[in-house]
Design a protein around this motif. Structure first.
Motif, PDB file in Angstrom:
ATOM      1  N   UNK A 177       0.849  -1.190   0.000  1.00  0.00           N
ATOM      2  CA  UNK A 177       0.000   0.000   0.000  1.00  0.00           C
ATOM      3  C   UNK A 177       0.890   1.247   0.000  1.00  0.00           C
ATOM      4  N   UNK A 178       1.069   1.844  -1.191  1.00  0.00           N
ATOM      5  CA  UNK A 178       1.956   2.997  -1.327  1.00  0.00           C
ATOM      6  C   UNK A 178       1.368   4.239  -0.671  1.00  0.00           C
ATOM      7  N   UNK A 179       0.050   4.314  -0.581  1.00  0.00           N
ATOM      8  CA  UNK A 179      -0.588   5.517  -0.057  1.00  0.00           C
ATOM      9  C   UNK A 179      -0.429   5.612   1.454  1.00  0.00           C
ATOM     10  N   UNK A 180      -0.900   4.610   2.183  1.00  0.00           N
ATOM     11  CA  UNK A 180      -0.834   4.669   3.643  1.00  0.00           C
ATOM     12  C   UNK A 180       0.612   4.572   4.128  1.00  0.00           C
ATOM     13  N   UNK A 181       1.385   3.668   3.554  1.00  0.00           N
ATOM     14  CA  UNK A 181       2.783   3.571   3.967  1.00  0.00           C
ATOM     15  C   UNK A 181       3.557   4.831   3.592  1.00  0.00           C
ATOM     16  N   UNK A 182       3.083   5.516   2.542  1.00  0.00           N
ATOM     17  CA  UNK A 182       3.720   6.758   2.155  1.00  0.00           C
ATOM     18  C   UNK A 182       3.534   7.868   3.167  1.00  0.00           C
ATOM     19  N   UNK A 183       2.532   7.745   4.052  1.00  0.00           N
ATOM     20  CA  UNK A 183       2.330   8.755   5.096  1.00  0.00           C
ATOM     21  C   UNK A 183       3.540   8.859   6.010  1.00  0.00           C
ATOM     22  N   UNK A 184       4.298   7.777   6.121  1.00  0.00           N
ATOM     23  CA  UNK A 184       5.486   7.804   6.976  1.00  0.00           C
ATOM     24  C   UNK A 184       6.489   8.838   6.466  1.00  0.00           C
ATOM     25  N   UNK A 185       6.470   9.082   5.156  1.00  0.00           N
ATOM     26  CA  UNK A 185       7.384  10.062   4.571  1.00  0.00           C
ATOM     27  C   UNK A 185       7.015  11.478   4.986  1.00  0.00           C
ATOM     28  N   UNK A 186       5.761  11.662   5.411  1.00  0.00           N
ATOM     29  CA  UNK A 186       5.308  12.985   5.826  1.00  0.00           C
ATOM     30  C   UNK A 186       5.413  13.158   7.339  1.00  0.00           C
ATOM     31  N   UNK A 187       6.102  12.236   7.978  1.00  0.00           N
ATOM     32  CA  UNK A 187       6.301  12.353   9.413  1.00  0.00           C
ATOM     33  C   UNK A 187       5.232  11.667  10.240  1.00  0.00           C
ATOM     34  N   UNK A 188       4.314  10.955   9.580  1.00  0.00           N
ATOM     35  CA  UNK A 188       3.258  10.279  10.326  1.00  0.00           C
ATOM     36  C   UNK A 188       3.742   8.870  10.682  1.00  0.00           C
ATOM     37  N   UNK A 189       4.591   8.823  11.700  1.00  0.00           N
ATOM     38  CA  UNK A 189       5.241   7.568  12.043  1.00  0.00           C
ATOM     39  C   UNK A 189       4.342   6.633  12.831  1.00  0.00           C
ATOM     40  N   UNK A 190       3.142   7.110  13.181  1.00  0.00           N
ATOM     41  CA  UNK A 190       2.242   6.262  13.962  1.00  0.00           C
ATOM     42  C   UNK A 190       1.237   5.527  13.094  1.00  0.00           C
ATOM     43  N   UNK A 191       1.465   5.500  11.788  1.00  0.00           N
ATOM     44  CA  UNK A 191       0.595   4.699  10.923  1.00  0.00           C
ATOM     45  C   UNK A 191       0.673   3.249  11.393  1.00  0.00           C
ATOM     46  N   UNK A 192      -0.460   2.554  11.489  1.00  0.00           N
ATOM     47  CA  UNK A 192      -0.440   1.181  12.020  1.00  0.00           C
ATOM     48  C   UNK A 192       0.524   0.271  11.271  1.00  0.00           C
ATOM     49  N   UNK A 193       0.894  -0.800  11.920  1.00  0.00           N
ATOM     50  CA  UNK A 193       1.887  -1.704  11.357  1.00  0.00           C
ATOM     51  C   UNK A 193       1.338  -2.470  10.155  1.00  0.00           C
ATOM     52  N   UNK A 194       2.228  -2.832   9.264  1.00  0.00           N
ATOM     53  CA  UNK A 194       1.874  -3.698   8.129  1.00  0.00           C
ATOM     54  C   UNK A 194       1.604  -5.096   8.663  1.00  0.00           C
ATOM     55  N   UNK A 195       0.469  -5.660   8.296  1.00  0.00           N
ATOM     56  CA  UNK A 195       0.140  -7.018   8.750  1.00  0.00           C
ATOM     57  C   UNK A 195      -0.461  -7.869   7.641  1.00  0.00           C
ATOM     58  N   UNK A 196      -0.242  -7.459   6.389  1.00  0.00           N
ATOM     59  CA  UNK A 196      -0.760  -8.211   5.246  1.00  0.00           C
ATOM     60  C   UNK A 196       0.263  -8.143   4.121  1.00  0.00           C
ATOM     61  N   UNK A 197       0.725  -9.288   3.671  1.00  0.00           N
ATOM     62  CA  UNK A 197       1.666  -9.364   2.550  1.00  0.00           C
ATOM     63  C   UNK A 197       0.890  -9.780   1.308  1.00  0.00           C
ATOM     64  N   UNK A 198       0.941  -8.938   0.288  1.00  0.00           N
ATOM     65  CA  UNK A 198       0.195  -9.199  -0.945  1.00  0.00           C
ATOM     66  C   UNK A 198       1.120  -9.157  -2.147  1.00  0.00           C
ATOM     67  N   UNK A 199       0.874 -10.006  -3.126  1.00  0.00           N
ATOM     68  CA  UNK A 199       1.585  -9.851  -4.394  1.00  0.00           C
ATOM     69  C   UNK A 199       1.075  -8.607  -5.124  1.00  0.00           C
ATOM     70  N   UNK A 200       1.946  -7.972  -5.881  1.00  0.00           N
ATOM     71  CA  UNK A 200       1.534  -6.782  -6.628  1.00  0.00           C
ATOM     72  C   UNK A 200       0.640  -7.167  -7.798  1.00  0.00           C
ATOM     73  N   UNK A 201      -0.085  -6.181  -8.303  1.00  0.00           N
ATOM     74  CA  UNK A 201      -0.969  -6.396  -9.454  1.00  0.00           C
ATOM     75  C   UNK A 201      -1.027  -5.114 -10.257  1.00  0.00           C
ATOM     76  N   UNK A 202      -0.965  -5.236 -11.599  1.00  0.00           N
ATOM     77  CA  UNK A 202      -1.012  -4.016 -12.411  1.00  0.00           C
ATOM     78  C   UNK A 202      -2.425  -3.454 -12.516  1.00  0.00           C
ATOM     79  N   UNK A 203      -3.428  -4.139 -11.929  1.00  0.00           N
ATOM     80  CA  UNK A 203      -4.775  -3.550 -11.891  1.00  0.00           C
ATOM     81  C   UNK A 203      -4.841  -2.420 -10.878  1.00  0.00           C
ATOM     82  N   UNK A 204      -3.925  -2.439  -9.902  1.00  0.00           N
ATOM     83  CA  UNK A 204      -3.860  -1.354  -8.922  1.00  0.00           C
ATOM     84  C   UNK A 204      -2.429  -1.234  -8.413  1.00  0.00           C
ATOM     85  N   UNK A 205      -1.563  -0.547  -9.161  1.00  0.00           N
ATOM     86  CA  UNK A 205      -0.174  -0.394  -8.729  1.00  0.00           C
ATOM     87  C   UNK A 205      -0.032   0.363  -7.414  1.00  0.00           C
ATOM     88  N   UNK A 206      -1.071   1.150  -7.026  1.00  0.00           N
ATOM     89  CA  UNK A 206      -0.980   1.887  -5.761  1.00  0.00           C
ATOM     90  C   UNK A 206      -1.083   0.955  -4.562  1.00  0.00           C
TER      91      UNK A 206
END
Length: 378
Positions: A177-206
């Motif tokens: 998830x590039x959007x939510x994980x990308x919040x960490x770049x804006x200083x939002x270090x309290x975004x919840x932890x990643x708990x789902x591993x998914x293969x990528x898909x070109x139907x939704x690169x985001x």
């Protein structure tokens, strides 16, 4: 996905509508559209791609025809260039969500949600809130308010791709998830932890959208969401009902002490209020004389009792509520967006305001071409 019944009980689905925007009045959707147009002009100097930014909205509403597929079919643009658009859009989404975290959603949206919660609590409904992305910024205050209105364990929450810093229940956040994980770049270090591993898909690169990523039937996120939701449903206890459900219901609350009355004028001439709580069609089954409300009117679901025509609603500052703001909301058994109005209660009028209360809104009930009753508010 959960169906219409769970453990022998009927399940209803209700949207908590909201409108989010930046301080200058532009919505995040407009910002993303501008990004799409600007990025498209860089990729396609003919301007043809920029004129087709409506594909973005199609992607959001039609999971069978995702944005990447539509662009690839409509224009001969290499996949790498299309992914550039996705990157730009994802960046804008991250910035927009960071803004929302800094500047919470509007007070009116939250007031509407509180009134919807009041209606559900009054009618004895137990609730499972499910939110995706920025919707979690609305879920938390609605959940917290519901907890203050319930004495039983009658509410649960499921967070999908939460942009919120705090959680009210289990969550799911994908590693891609590039959007939510990308919040960490804006200083939002309290975004919840990643708990789902998914293969990528070109139907939704985001890696972020609800339908094309988290509810994609070919990947494990869908089943995880269903499991969390079912666990939430299993934990709920049915609260006691203080009021009845109706073909439509009207709820009044206000922001403090005093006695504000809800008045209903039914099509057949009945005037329903605290002195005459029973009408020809419905009834005022909650009357608050102290503070905050609620007051609650419901129209019967019995088609033999329901009347076609206009139901007029008004309020009266009966005693001690001068300076207060009232909120009135109509919800419909047929579904659709609730209609909410806010207004000042005006001067104290006591019994003098009973026969000409301040008008708020009108609900029109009519039969459609198939003879089925429909209600609209205006």
């Amino acid at each position: 996905m959960l169906g219409n019944d769970y453990n022998g009980e009927h399940v209803e689905y209700k949207n908590f509508y909201n409108t989010t925007g930046t301080e200058n009045g532009a919505t995040m959707a407009q910002d993303i559209a501008e990004v799409f147009i600007q990025r498209a002009n860089e990729i396609d100097t003919s301007g043809e791609l920029a004129r087709r930014f409506e594909y973005l909205w199609d992607a959001a509403t039609d999971p069978k025809r995702p944005l990447m597929t539509q662009l690839r079919d409509a224009l001969s643009i290499p996949v790498a260039l299309l992914e550039n658009i996705y990157t730009a859009i994802s960046t804008k989404l991250v910035a927009g969500l960071a803004t929302l975290l800094s500047h919470p959603p509007t007070a009116l949206d939250q007031a509407q949600h509180r009134l919807t919660v009041d209606t559900l609590v009054t009618e004895g409904q137990k609730m499972l809130f499910v939110a995706h992305s920025q919707g979690n910024l609305f879920l938390n205050p609605a959940y917290d308010y519901a907890k203050t209105r319930l004495g039983t364990n009658s509410i649960a929450a499921t967070h999908i791709a939460p942009a919120s810093l705090t959680l009210r229940g289990p969550h799911l956040l994908a590693d891609i998830d590039l959007v939510i994980n990308g919040l960490r770049l804006f200083g939002w270090n309290s975004v919840p932890e990643i708990n789902l591993v998914l293969p990528t898909s070109d139907t939704d690169p985001s890696g972020h959208t609800l339908f094309n990523t988290y509810l994609d039937a070919s990947r494990p996120g869908r089943e995880r969401v269903k499991q969390m939701a079912e666990q939430g449903l299993a934990s709920l206890v049915t609260p006691n009902a203080a009021g009845s459900r109706g073909f439509f219901t009207t709820m009044l609350t206000w922001d403090g002490s005093g006695d504000v009355d809800l008045h209903t004028f039914e099509p057949g001439g009945a005037h329903v209020y605290f002195s005459h709580p029973g009408g020809q069609v419905g009834a005022l089954d909650l009357d608050n004389t102290v503070a905050n409300g609620p007051e609650h009117y419901y129209a019967s679901c019995n088609t033999a009792q329901l009347q076609e025509g206009s139901y007029r609603f008004g309020i009266n500052n009966y005693l001690g509520a001068t300076g207060r703001t009232a909120t009135v909301q109509v919800t419909f058994a047929q579904g659709g967006q609730p209609v909410t109005r806010e207004l000042a209660v005006g001067a104290e009028r006591a019994t003098g305001g009973n026969h000409d209360p301040l008008p708020v809104l009108t609900v029109s009930v009519a039969r459609d071409a198939n003879g089925k009753f429909q209600a609209t508010a205006h």
